[in-house]
Design a protein around this motif. Structure first.
Motif, PDB file in Angstrom:
ATOM      1  N   LEU A  98      33.808  42.438  45.995  1.00 22.45           N
ATOM      2  CA  LEU A  98      34.867  42.013  45.252  1.00 22.45           C
ATOM      3  C   LEU A  98      34.221  41.236  43.989  1.00 22.45           C
ATOM      4  O   LEU A  98      33.390  40.436  43.894  1.00 22.45           O
ATOM      5  CB  LEU A  98      35.570  40.702  46.143  1.00 22.45           C
ATOM      6  CG  LEU A  98      36.730  40.112  45.413  1.00 22.45           C
ATOM      7  CD1 LEU A  98      37.974  41.137  45.555  1.00 22.45           C
ATOM      8  CD2 LEU A  98      36.919  38.744  46.157  1.00 22.45           C
ATOM      9  N   SER A  99      35.014  41.386  42.887  1.00 23.65           N
ATOM     10  CA  SER A  99      34.626  40.837  41.618  1.00 23.65           C
ATOM     11  C   SER A  99      35.693  39.765  41.474  1.00 23.65           C
ATOM     12  O   SER A  99      36.853  39.995  41.110  1.00 23.65           O
ATOM     13  CB  SER A  99      34.628  41.597  40.501  1.00 23.65           C
ATOM     14  OG  SER A  99      34.097  41.099  39.295  1.00 23.65           O
ATOM     15  N   SER A 100      35.325  38.490  41.650  1.00 24.77           N
ATOM     16  CA  SER A 100      36.387  37.285  41.367  1.00 24.77           C
ATOM     17  C   SER A 100      37.013  36.996  40.033  1.00 24.77           C
ATOM     18  O   SER A 100      36.363  37.016  39.109  1.00 24.77           O
ATOM     19  CB  SER A 100      35.877  36.225  42.145  1.00 24.77           C
ATOM     20  OG  SER A 100      37.017  35.112  42.493  1.00 24.77           O
ATOM     21  N   LEU A 101      38.324  37.082  39.755  1.00 24.16           N
ATOM     22  CA  LEU A 101      38.906  36.892  38.622  1.00 24.16           C
ATOM     23  C   LEU A 101      38.464  35.625  38.066  1.00 24.16           C
ATOM     24  O   LEU A 101      38.039  35.463  36.867  1.00 24.16           O
ATOM     25  CB  LEU A 101      40.546  36.767  38.818  1.00 24.16           C
ATOM     26  CG  LEU A 101      41.228  38.013  39.079  1.00 24.16           C
ATOM     27  CD1 LEU A 101      42.589  37.769  39.117  1.00 24.16           C
ATOM     28  CD2 LEU A 101      40.827  39.066  37.954  1.00 24.16           C
ATOM     29  N   PHE A 102      38.173  34.516  38.828  1.00 29.33           N
ATOM     30  CA  PHE A 102      37.775  33.186  38.477  1.00 29.33           C
ATOM     31  C   PHE A 102      37.011  32.505  39.712  1.00 29.33           C
ATOM     32  O   PHE A 102      37.176  33.025  40.678  1.00 29.33           O
ATOM     33  CB  PHE A 102      38.584  32.335  37.950  1.00 29.33           C
ATOM     34  CG  PHE A 102      40.063  32.215  38.693  1.00 29.33           C
ATOM     35  CD1 PHE A 102      40.191  31.092  39.458  1.00 29.33           C
ATOM     36  CD2 PHE A 102      41.116  32.918  38.466  1.00 29.33           C
ATOM     37  CE1 PHE A 102      41.384  31.010  40.589  1.00 29.33           C
ATOM     38  CE2 PHE A 102      42.186  32.963  39.341  1.00 29.33           C
ATOM     39  CZ  PHE A 102      42.359  32.023  40.177  1.00 29.33           C
ATOM     40  N   PRO A 103      36.323  31.328  39.675  1.00 32.16           N
ATOM     41  CA  PRO A 103      35.726  30.873  40.673  1.00 32.16           C
ATOM     42  C   PRO A 103      36.863  30.214  41.803  1.00 32.16           C
ATOM     43  O   PRO A 103      37.797  29.529  41.509  1.00 32.16           O
ATOM     44  CB  PRO A 103      35.158  29.553  40.027  1.00 32.16           C
ATOM     45  CG  PRO A 103      34.627  29.916  38.740  1.00 32.16           C
ATOM     46  CD  PRO A 103      36.061  30.935  38.286  1.00 32.16           C
ATOM     47  N   PHE A 134      38.679  46.813  46.322  1.00 26.47           N
ATOM     48  CA  PHE A 134      38.898  45.442  46.275  1.00 26.47           C
ATOM     49  C   PHE A 134      39.082  44.690  44.887  1.00 26.47           C
ATOM     50  O   PHE A 134      37.983  44.911  44.246  1.00 26.47           O
ATOM     51  CB  PHE A 134      38.255  44.427  47.230  1.00 26.47           C
ATOM     52  CG  PHE A 134      38.028  45.205  48.772  1.00 26.47           C
ATOM     53  CD1 PHE A 134      39.346  44.940  49.527  1.00 26.47           C
ATOM     54  CD2 PHE A 134      36.903  45.613  49.229  1.00 26.47           C
ATOM     55  CE1 PHE A 134      39.553  45.665  50.933  1.00 26.47           C
ATOM     56  CE2 PHE A 134      36.859  46.376  50.531  1.00 26.47           C
ATOM     57  CZ  PHE A 134      37.841  46.267  51.277  1.00 26.47           C
ATOM     58  N   ILE A 135      40.212  43.914  44.619  1.00 33.67           N
ATOM     59  CA  ILE A 135      40.209  43.339  43.406  1.00 33.67           C
ATOM     60  C   ILE A 135      40.820  41.722  43.879  1.00 33.67           C
ATOM     61  O   ILE A 135      41.358  41.831  45.072  1.00 33.67           O
ATOM     62  CB  ILE A 135      41.287  43.889  42.627  1.00 33.67           C
ATOM     63  CG1 ILE A 135      40.848  45.371  42.295  1.00 33.67           C
ATOM     64  CG2 ILE A 135      41.335  42.991  41.170  1.00 33.67           C
ATOM     65  CD1 ILE A 135      42.231  46.097  41.534  1.00 33.67           C
ATOM     66  N   GLY A 136      40.484  40.732  43.115  1.00 32.34           N
ATOM     67  CA  GLY A 136      41.184  39.594  43.782  1.00 32.34           C
ATOM     68  C   GLY A 136      40.178  38.356  43.431  1.00 32.34           C
ATOM     69  O   GLY A 136      39.716  38.051  42.256  1.00 32.34           O
ATOM     70  N   ILE A 137      40.319  37.403  44.099  1.00 28.17           N
ATOM     71  CA  ILE A 137      39.627  36.184  44.213  1.00 28.17           C
ATOM     72  C   ILE A 137      39.178  35.685  45.546  1.00 28.17           C
ATOM     73  O   ILE A 137      39.698  35.949  46.385  1.00 28.17           O
ATOM     74  CB  ILE A 137      40.724  34.954  43.928  1.00 28.17           C
ATOM     75  CG1 ILE A 137      41.475  35.411  42.453  1.00 28.17           C
ATOM     76  CG2 ILE A 137      39.977  33.535  43.730  1.00 28.17           C
ATOM     77  CD1 ILE A 137      42.812  34.500  42.452  1.00 28.17           C
ATOM     78  N   GLY A 138      37.759  35.303  45.382  1.00 25.85           N
ATOM     79  CA  GLY A 138      37.058  35.004  46.622  1.00 25.85           C
ATOM     80  C   GLY A 138      35.912  34.403  46.265  1.00 25.85           C
ATOM     81  O   GLY A 138      35.340  34.247  45.105  1.00 25.85           O
ATOM     82  N   ARG A 189      46.577  29.696  36.748  1.00 26.41           N
ATOM     83  CA  ARG A 189      46.153  30.721  37.421  1.00 26.41           C
ATOM     84  C   ARG A 189      46.795  31.588  38.094  1.00 26.41           C
ATOM     85  O   ARG A 189      46.720  32.596  38.399  1.00 26.41           O
ATOM     86  CB  ARG A 189      44.985  29.843  38.295  1.00 26.41           C
ATOM     87  CG  ARG A 189      43.893  29.309  37.721  1.00 26.41           C
ATOM     88  CD  ARG A 189      43.131  30.285  36.797  1.00 26.41           C
ATOM     89  NE  ARG A 189      41.796  29.936  36.440  1.00 26.41           N
ATOM     90  CZ  ARG A 189      40.913  30.235  35.643  1.00 26.41           C
ATOM     91  NH1 ARG A 189      41.299  31.439  35.091  1.00 26.41           N
ATOM     92  NH2 ARG A 189      39.436  29.936  35.443  1.00 26.41           N
ATOM     93  N   ILE A 190      48.229  30.981  38.671  1.00 21.98           N
ATOM     94  CA  ILE A 190      49.002  31.693  39.319  1.00 21.98           C
ATOM     95  C   ILE A 190      49.577  32.714  38.513  1.00 21.98           C
ATOM     96  O   ILE A 190      49.807  34.059  38.820  1.00 21.98           O
ATOM     97  CB  ILE A 190      50.220  30.689  39.808  1.00 21.98           C
ATOM     98  CG1 ILE A 190      49.618  29.802  40.933  1.00 21.98           C
ATOM     99  CG2 ILE A 190      51.497  31.678  40.225  1.00 21.98           C
ATOM    100  CD1 ILE A 190      50.617  28.638  41.254  1.00 21.98           C
ATOM    101  N   ALA A 191      50.043  32.432  37.300  1.00 21.76           N
ATOM    102  CA  ALA A 191      50.499  33.437  36.328  1.00 21.76           C
ATOM    103  C   ALA A 191      49.500  34.546  36.271  1.00 21.76           C
ATOM    104  O   ALA A 191      49.534  35.607  36.031  1.00 21.76           O
ATOM    105  CB  ALA A 191      50.824  32.721  35.003  1.00 21.76           C
ATOM    106  N   GLN A 192      48.254  34.051  35.841  1.00 20.30           N
ATOM    107  CA  GLN A 192      47.271  35.010  35.361  1.00 20.30           C
ATOM    108  C   GLN A 192      46.969  36.059  36.637  1.00 20.30           C
ATOM    109  O   GLN A 192      46.840  37.159  36.741  1.00 20.30           O
ATOM    110  CB  GLN A 192      45.822  34.124  35.164  1.00 20.30           C
ATOM    111  CG  GLN A 192      44.555  35.199  35.199  1.00 20.30           C
ATOM    112  CD  GLN A 192      43.169  34.388  35.104  1.00 20.30           C
ATOM    113  OE1 GLN A 192      43.293  33.303  35.281  1.00 20.30           O
ATOM    114  NE2 GLN A 192      42.155  34.931  35.086  1.00 20.30           N
TER     115      GLN A 192
END
Length: 380
Positions: free
Chosen positions: A45-50, A32-36, A72-75
């Motif tokens: 999961l390692s979140s890209l940002f908080p 899993f990759i992503g934001i959470g 953040r959308i572009a990132q």
């Protein structure tokens, strides 16, 4: 198998964590990759940002953060392109998630996309489903009446149940221990105060909710108040609670919150998923909600239903009193709370509606996280 998973608020974090657990049960080597938030991170999961950066609600509330959200959308879209996942799974938070899906699909037209939690087109802006179908292949619905609406818009959709319906609830012994720990008499009326999980909600509703509870306590002196909260707003809630004349007990640890729900006699809550958590615990409730004036005006013009409380909608009743927009004022809320507490508004009608709601959301069936995982794998 690799999945890019995005959640933007605590309720989405809960859904995402259960889905991730289900996927891991079916595919042990899944990545899993992503934001959470903390629950998804506990699943690996390692979140890209908080995740808290995305916990915004209402048009006016989003505008000051627009540039940051755009970055953040572009990132996030770039991270999706780099990951090349089996599917992009977005969870609720459509203002952010669907923009990421659009950008990611533009970069890779073959990317499979799944959205968890259907947009509430039954409440307002029905055209959202058609627009969403341009970038989403498959929808996981948590309300039983939603699949036909999504299918009519051009997406496949499965009702996977709501996690609240199969979640563990604390028992009477835990409720009694909670009261003992906090010095609450067994016969003292205990009210949960739940002003939301987003900073904008807490900032707008907390003072009104506290004033309503002050008025209720003037009439019921033995009243005690518990304020369950979540990590994203806990510091804000604790700072506010120190200034509240009702002197609420603030709880944030999961087991302690479950015990508080089991011990409660009544709740005053912001509109949202929490009404279902209260229903699962058979806690009668009053709902209040408001937004910034411009958001309130626009959404008020677009609203297509006479209630926004999920218990009312799923049970097809109007058992739960709600105070929305300009009507979200301490005086009427306090009157409704007292009426529920004293049985002037029948608690039985609410309890019957809650039981029906849980049945319709999948009580007694397979865990929604596992059902959702099966649906995802079948869709990709």
């Amino acid at each position: 198998m690799k999945f890019f998973v995005i959640a933007g608020e605590p309720s989405g974090d809960q859904l995402g964590a259960a889905l991730m657990a289900g996927l891991r049960e079916l595919c042990p080597e899944v990545e899993f990759i992503g934001i959470g938030g903390p629950q998804m991170q506990a699943q690996g999961l390692s979140s890209l940002f908080p995740m808290e950066e995305l916990s915004l609600m209402g048009l006016w509330e989003v505008l000051p953060k627009y540039r940051q959200l755009k970055r953040r959308i572009a990132q996030t879209a770039a991270a999706v392109a780099e990951a090349q996942p089996a599917a992009l799974i977005t969870i609720d938070s459509p203002d952010f998630c669907l923009r990421v899906a659009a950008a990611a699909r533009e970069a890779d037209a073959k990317l499979r996309t799944v959205h968890y939690v259907a947009p509430s087109v039954w409440a307002w802006r029905p055209g959202r489903a058609v627009k969403m179908a341009k970038v989403i292949d498959h929808v996981l619905a948590i309300l039983p009446f939603e699949p036909p609406l999504m299918q009519a818009a051009g997406m496949t959709c499965d009702f996977v149940g709501h996690p609240v319906a199969t979640a563990r609830v604390a028992g009477p012994d835990e409720a009694a221990l909670f009261r003992d720990r906090h010095g609450i008499a067994a016969d003292a009326p205990l009210v949960l105060c739940l002003p939301g999980s987003r900073k904008s909600e807490v900032g707008r509703l907390a003072s009104r909710f506290d004033e309503a509870l002050i008025r209720l306590r003037d009439r019921v002196p033995e009243l005690r108040v518990v304020l369950p909260t979540v990590p994203g707003v806990v510091h804000m809630v604790r700072d506010m609670a120190r200034r509240w004349p009702t002197a609420p007990i603030v709880v944030e640890e999961r087991d302690e919150k479950q015990a508080a729900f089991a011990a409660a006699d009544l709740a005053l809550a912001a509109s949202g998923t929490v009404s279902l958590e209260l229903a699962a615990n058979h806690v009668p409730m009053v709902i209040g909600y408001d937004m910034a004036p411009i958001s309130r005006m626009i959404i008020g013009m677009l609203l297509r239903t006479d209630t926004v409380t999920l218990v009312n909608l799923v049970s097809e009743t109007r058992a739960v009193p709600e105070f929305l927009g300009r009507e979200c004022q301490p005086g009427p809320i306090a009157e409704a709370l007292q009426a529920v507490l004293e049985e002037k508004i029948t608690r039985k009608a609410q309890l019957d509606a809650m039981e029906l709601t849980m049945d319709r959301l999948g009580k007694g069936g397979e865990a929604p996280g596992l059902r959702a995982a099966r649906s995802v794998l079948a869709a990709i």
